[in-house]
Design an enzyme around this catalytic site. Structure first.
Site, PDB file in Angstrom:
ATOM      1  N   TYR A  65      -9.629   2.104  15.014  1.00 29.53           N
ATOM      2  CA  TYR A  65     -10.521   1.540  14.406  1.00 29.53           C
ATOM      3  C   TYR A  65     -11.001   2.386  13.161  1.00 29.53           C
ATOM      4  O   TYR A  65     -11.117   3.581  13.575  1.00 29.53           O
ATOM      5  CB  TYR A  65     -11.675   1.124  15.274  1.00 29.53           C
ATOM      6  CG  TYR A  65     -11.801  -0.322  15.454  1.00 29.53           C
ATOM      7  CD1 TYR A  65     -11.684  -1.231  14.325  1.00 29.53           C
ATOM      8  CD2 TYR A  65     -11.603  -0.971  16.915  1.00 29.53           C
ATOM      9  CE1 TYR A  65     -11.682  -2.525  14.630  1.00 29.53           C
ATOM     10  CE2 TYR A  65     -11.490  -2.256  17.100  1.00 29.53           C
ATOM     11  CZ  TYR A  65     -11.641  -2.965  15.895  1.00 29.53           C
ATOM     12  OH  TYR A  65     -11.648  -4.416  16.314  1.00 29.53           O
ATOM     13  N   GLU A  67     -13.349   1.320  10.374  1.00 30.72           N
ATOM     14  CA  GLU A  67     -14.269   0.399   9.498  1.00 30.72           C
ATOM     15  C   GLU A  67     -14.965   1.519   8.443  1.00 30.72           C
ATOM     16  O   GLU A  67     -15.167   2.675   8.830  1.00 30.72           O
ATOM     17  CB  GLU A  67     -15.297  -0.346  10.300  1.00 30.72           C
ATOM     18  CG  GLU A  67     -14.370  -1.536  10.948  1.00 30.72           C
ATOM     19  CD  GLU A  67     -15.466  -2.380  11.557  1.00 30.72           C
ATOM     20  OE1 GLU A  67     -16.648  -2.111  11.663  1.00 30.72           O
ATOM     21  OE2 GLU A  67     -14.958  -3.357  12.276  1.00 30.72           O
ATOM     22  N   THR A 271      -1.306  -9.553  -3.521  1.00 30.15           N
ATOM     23  CA  THR A 271      -1.053  -9.137  -2.339  1.00 30.15           C
ATOM     24  C   THR A 271      -0.025  -7.906  -2.616  1.00 30.15           C
ATOM     25  O   THR A 271       0.410  -7.807  -3.558  1.00 30.15           O
ATOM     26  CB  THR A 271      -0.008 -10.386  -1.638  1.00 30.15           C
ATOM     27  OG1 THR A 271       0.899 -11.089  -2.666  1.00 30.15           O
ATOM     28  CG2 THR A 271      -0.919 -11.541  -1.146  1.00 30.15           C
ATOM     29  N   LYS A 274       4.830  -9.621  -1.767  1.00 29.47           N
ATOM     30  CA  LYS A 274       5.745 -10.540  -2.827  1.00 29.47           C
ATOM     31  C   LYS A 274       6.866  -9.928  -3.567  1.00 29.47           C
ATOM     32  O   LYS A 274       7.240  -8.924  -3.134  1.00 29.47           O
ATOM     33  CB  LYS A 274       4.882 -11.586  -3.412  1.00 29.47           C
ATOM     34  CG  LYS A 274       3.803 -12.525  -2.581  1.00 29.47           C
ATOM     35  CD  LYS A 274       3.218 -13.430  -3.133  1.00 29.47           C
ATOM     36  CE  LYS A 274       2.428 -14.476  -2.495  1.00 29.47           C
ATOM     37  NZ  LYS A 274       1.125 -13.975  -1.903  1.00 29.47           N
ATOM     38  N   ARG A 280       2.999  -6.906   4.429  1.00 29.76           N
ATOM     39  CA  ARG A 280       1.911  -8.124   4.450  1.00 29.76           C
ATOM     40  C   ARG A 280       0.663  -7.631   4.181  1.00 29.76           C
ATOM     41  O   ARG A 280       0.301  -6.662   4.886  1.00 29.76           O
ATOM     42  CB  ARG A 280       2.077  -8.776   5.674  1.00 29.76           C
ATOM     43  CG  ARG A 280       3.397  -9.839   5.926  1.00 29.76           C
ATOM     44  CD  ARG A 280       3.606 -10.575   4.905  1.00 29.76           C
ATOM     45  NE  ARG A 280       2.793 -11.432   4.607  1.00 29.76           N
ATOM     46  CZ  ARG A 280       3.155 -12.871   5.088  1.00 29.76           C
ATOM     47  NH1 ARG A 280       4.445 -13.188   5.615  1.00 29.76           N
ATOM     48  NH2 ARG A 280       2.039 -13.853   4.876  1.00 29.76           N
TER      49      ARG A 280
HETATM   50  N1  DSN Z   1       1.509 -18.448   0.373  1.00 24.30           N
HETATM   51  C1  DSN Z   1       1.783 -17.974  -0.810  1.00 24.30           C
HETATM   52  C2  DSN Z   1       2.734 -18.613  -1.884  1.00 24.30           C
HETATM   53  O1  DSN Z   1       3.672 -18.906  -1.255  1.00 24.30           O
HETATM   54  O2  DSN Z   1       2.512 -18.568  -2.898  1.00 24.30           O
HETATM   55  C3  DSN Z   1       0.265 -17.637  -1.520  1.00 24.30           C
HETATM   56  O3  DSN Z   1      -0.650 -17.867  -0.964  1.00 24.30           O
END
Ligand code: DSN
Length: 479
Positions: A65, A67, A271, A274, A280
């Site tokens: 933990y 925080e 994020t 991507k 993630r």
């Molecule tokens: N789920 C993501 C997407 O596919 O664009 C965005 O939240």
């Protein structure tokens, strides 16, 4: 670089250890690798993280933990967590040229919530909110809680509309942001599909938002952040950019100048999994004015940070600082443009007529299909995409009229522009051979479709052949 042998040994050993406790989990993990290896993954928001990034998540940091923030924790014994969090933040600052980075958010939604609360706390004169800064929200008295809701209730947000490619977390009802803010959205020009900055400026003048949000999950073009900042400044709004989809293109310096959000926005969220190709998770970048409020993200709106994921963020961000990441980012866009050109040449209709980022939005009404029908027909044929609304979509957000495709994942596998043309051929073949189906009572269905299974099998084999020359994780053998 680690040796391929080390990567294989690491994953094999991990599965052996897991199998000894619950073999079905080990089997599912192995099956996931097989499925990912065999499918033509065109989901614009997905990618393949490196073995180093994946391995950084499976360790003892998961048990801790932490925080608070670096050097200021609510728990003892966080010295090693401090090390990885500080490293991840340093890589993020250097990579994006930001003065402050907060790497604790668990997702993009969390990153946006952190940003919204930071802006509210900075901009809104709310005695109740000020009190909330120094205590857990759960500790607020009922009276303070109602005061907080009253004081914040009429704040306004202007963001991109969902059917133009905006995101749920930019003030739409299915997300808490839609309940926190009085929201209005800007769309795109019906003739071109592009953002009309004059219309955005007009909407901002009329609505006077506290926050102007830019960023998208299904808009296939660049956004001019310099102009958006000028619009925000003209009405005294805080300018926030959610770069979740295109963070990799910013990191790889494909989006520079007016198209790089970091120098123009007051606050940037993203994020990390991507186009940025990390684990993630989420992240917030900002200047010194908002840094203190952003750092209160946990416990204000976040659960305890995930130190194992912050360790993986540090690894992935270090990878993104290497020169070959810029080459990767450029190839993502080259591939998306080749895919768009291949589809256009075969007669597909694309929203905005093409792309200058990592994604392409096909208007499948040109094939006489809904997005739902097209998504399933493609899936039957080994091509993984997702349905998405197009501007002014007559089929709404569930059935939709669009298919969103993106190239970050296939580019990671090493596929290039020639393979993108072959992919366009496979997509066009499936969509042009699929017809809408009917309900049991004979009425037209928006979900059912007719596709010859032999054709679906043939395309599936062609997709597998296309991928066979670019194996996923070639260094990893589990058997
Ligand atoms: N789920 C993501 C997407 O596919 O664009 C965005 O939240």
């Amino acid at each position: 670089m680690s040796s391929p042998n080390a990567e294989s040994t690491a994953f094999r050993s991990a599965l052996e250890v897991i199998r000894a406790v619950e073999p079905r989990v080990a089997d599912a993990i192995g099956a996931e690798l097989t499925d990912q290896r065999e499918s033509l993954k065109l989901i614009a928001s997905e990618n393949y993280a490196s073995p180093a990034t994946l391995l950084a998540m499976g360790n003892w940091f998961s048990d801790k933990y932490a925080e608070g923030t670096v050097g200021r924790r609510f728990y003892a014994g966080c010295q090693n967590v401090d090390t990885v969090e500080a490293l991840a933040a340093e890589h993020a600052r250097e990579l994006f040229g930001a003065s402050h980075a907060y790497v604790q958010p668990h997702s993009g939604i969390d990153a946006n919530l952190v940003a919204f609360w930071a802006i509210l706390a900075d901009r809104v004169e709310s005695p109740a909110l000020k009190r909330a800064q120094v205590r857990q929200v759960n500790d607020l008295s009922e009276e303070d809680w109602f005061a907080l809701r009253r004081e914040l209730g009429d704040q306004r947000m202007l963001g991109m509309s969902l059917d133009a490619g905006g995101h749920l977390t930019h003030g739409f009802r299915p997300n808490i942001s839609g309940k926190m803010f009085d929201q209005r959205s800007y769309g795109t020009d019906p003739a071109t599909g592009l953002i009309d900055y004059d219309r955005v400026a007009e909407a901002a003048r009329e609505f006077r938002p506290l926050i102007l949000v830019a960023g998208y999950s299904a808009y296939p073009r660049k956004v001019n952040f310099r102009i958006m900042r000028e619009i925000a400044d003209s009405v005294g709004a805080t300018f926030m950019v959610d770069m979740a989809h295109f963070a990799g293109l910013v990191a790889g310096k494909v989006f520079t100048g007016d198209f790089d959000p970091v120098p123009h926005a007051h606050i940037v969220t993203t994020t990390t999994h991507k186009s940025l190709r990390g684990p993630r998770g989420g992240m917030v970048l900002c200047g010194p004015e908002l840094a203190d409020q952003v750092d209160r993200g946990c416990p204000m709106v976040l659960g305890g940070p995930l130190p194992h994921v912050m360790a993986a963020k540090a690894v992935a961000l270090a990878e993104a600082r290497r020169p070959d990441f810029a080459d990767y980012a450029q190839r993502i866009v080259d591939n998306a443009q080749a895919l768009a050109e291949g589809l256009l040449r075969r007669g597909a209709t694309l929203v905005t007529g093409g792309t200058d980022n990592h994604l392409v939005l096909i208007d499948v009404s040109g094939y006489g299909l809904t997005g739902r029908q097209a998504e399933q027909a493609l899936l039957d044929s080994g091509i993984v995409t997702n349905r998405n609304a197009v501007p002014q979509d007559p089929n709404g957000a569930w059935y939709t009229s669009g298919i969103r495709i993106g190239t970050p994942a296939l580019t990671t596998r090493g596929l290039g522009t020639a393979e993108m043309d072959a992919t366009a051929e496979l997509i066009h073949t499936v969509l042009s051979q699929t017809t809408p189906g009917s309900n049991a009572d004979g009425t037209p269905s928006k979900a059912k479709y007719v596709l010859d299974p032999a054709l679906a099998d043939k395309v599936s084999r062609q997709a597998t052949d296309l991928l066979s020359t670019h194996p996923l994780y070639p260094s990893v053998t589990l058997a």
